[in-house]
Design a protein around this motif. Sequence first.
Motif, PDB file in Angstrom:
ATOM      1  N   GLY A   1       0.801  -1.210   0.000  1.00 24.89           N
ATOM      2  CA  GLY A   1       0.000   0.000   0.000  1.00 24.89           C
ATOM      3  C   GLY A   1       0.837   1.264   0.000  1.00 24.89           C
ATOM      4  N   GLU A   2       1.909   1.268   0.779  1.00 24.30           N
ATOM      5  CA  GLU A   2       2.767   2.444   0.839  1.00 24.30           C
ATOM      6  C   GLU A   2       3.498   2.670  -0.488  1.00 24.30           C
ATOM      7  OE1 GLU A   2       3.565   4.860   3.942  1.00 24.30           O
ATOM      8  OE2 GLU A   2       1.585   4.358   3.151  1.00 24.30           O
ATOM      9  N   THR A   3       3.804   1.590  -1.181  1.00 27.73           N
ATOM     10  CA  THR A   3       4.451   1.721  -2.493  1.00 27.73           C
ATOM     11  C   THR A   3       3.444   2.130  -3.555  1.00 27.73           C
ATOM     12  OG1 THR A   3       6.021  -0.011  -1.838  1.00 27.73           O
ATOM     13  CG2 THR A   3       5.933   0.565  -4.167  1.00 27.73           C
ATOM     14  N   TRP A   4       2.244   1.527  -3.520  1.00 27.86           N
ATOM     15  CA  TRP A   4       1.198   1.912  -4.468  1.00 27.86           C
ATOM     16  C   TRP A   4       0.823   3.384  -4.285  1.00 27.86           C
ATOM     17  CZ3 TRP A   4      -1.855  -2.908  -2.507  1.00 27.86           C
ATOM     18  CH2 TRP A   4      -1.229  -4.058  -3.003  1.00 27.86           C
ATOM     19  N   ARG A   5       0.905   3.858  -3.051  1.00 32.20           N
ATOM     20  CA  ARG A   5       0.611   5.276  -2.796  1.00 32.20           C
ATOM     21  C   ARG A   5       1.528   6.167  -3.637  1.00 32.20           C
ATOM     22  NH1 ARG A   5       2.941   8.898   0.921  1.00 32.20           N
ATOM     23  NH2 ARG A   5       4.118   7.208   1.916  1.00 32.20           N
TER      24      ARG A   5
END
Length: 284
Positions: free
Chosen positions: A160-164
């Motif tokens: 999720g933090e990377t997709w953000r």
Amino acid sequence: MALQKTCLVTGCSAGGVGAAFVEAFKNKGYHVFATARSPSKIPQPLHDAPNVTILALDVTSAESIAAALVEVQKKTSKLDVLINNAGLGLNMPGLDTSLEEAKGLFNLNFFGALAMMQAFGPLLVAAKGCVVNNSSVGGVFNFPFSSIYNASKAALIQGGETWRLEMAPLGVRVMTLVTGGIATNFFVNIQTLIFPENSYYKPIKDIIEENPEENPYGQKPDAFAQDVLQRVERGATGKQWVGGGAGVARFGLWLMPQGAIVSLSLNHGQLAFELWLIVSEITG
């Protein structure tokens, strides 16, 4: 006149937080797509709500996701909020967990969220929308006998933090909920596998299988959902520590040394003493 906002929530069976998400967003004026593998498990009042569409959806099935996308596209060309809430827990020592069960849990808790984001990506981009991934403090703390669940939620946090970062240039926000205690049926529904006959952990089988009927740190689902709604509405992004005890957990993770965190995890359910007995018996 502004078009009505839309939201899709996965895992909306009665007794879970998914249904609470639907209530919160529909009451805010969104048209909500409430989904579950078995739509009959979605609370009846949501079936009757004028701004709720009930859909069958299994996030581990590409065919089911594609069918749900077609139904959503019949009503809207954009999706303002996607809440990846569907998930499941698992209590079992890593040594005793079958790879089939472990992969199945990852397919639901991690790859299901990714598959939904990919399928509904164009609608999210069209809306400059928001993805909300419901992870867990278990993705940060090493609770014994939940290694596969913990790992799947840790993967969701990291993903999720990377997709953000990847989706920000497209105008899409990604929020990852590092969720603490919620007063739902989670512990009641958690699955425990059958122990192999040669398991080292047979002496504490009852402790591993024992789950509280309710979370002592549980926040009410409606309050939790309202908190998340407010964060979505005010444009929050990135990791959001929410739910009962989440704030304390976040502070403790920052404040305490690693050894103290490990000790805290082991003391969960009197496991420190019991594990010590096992190790003593095994090593002589």
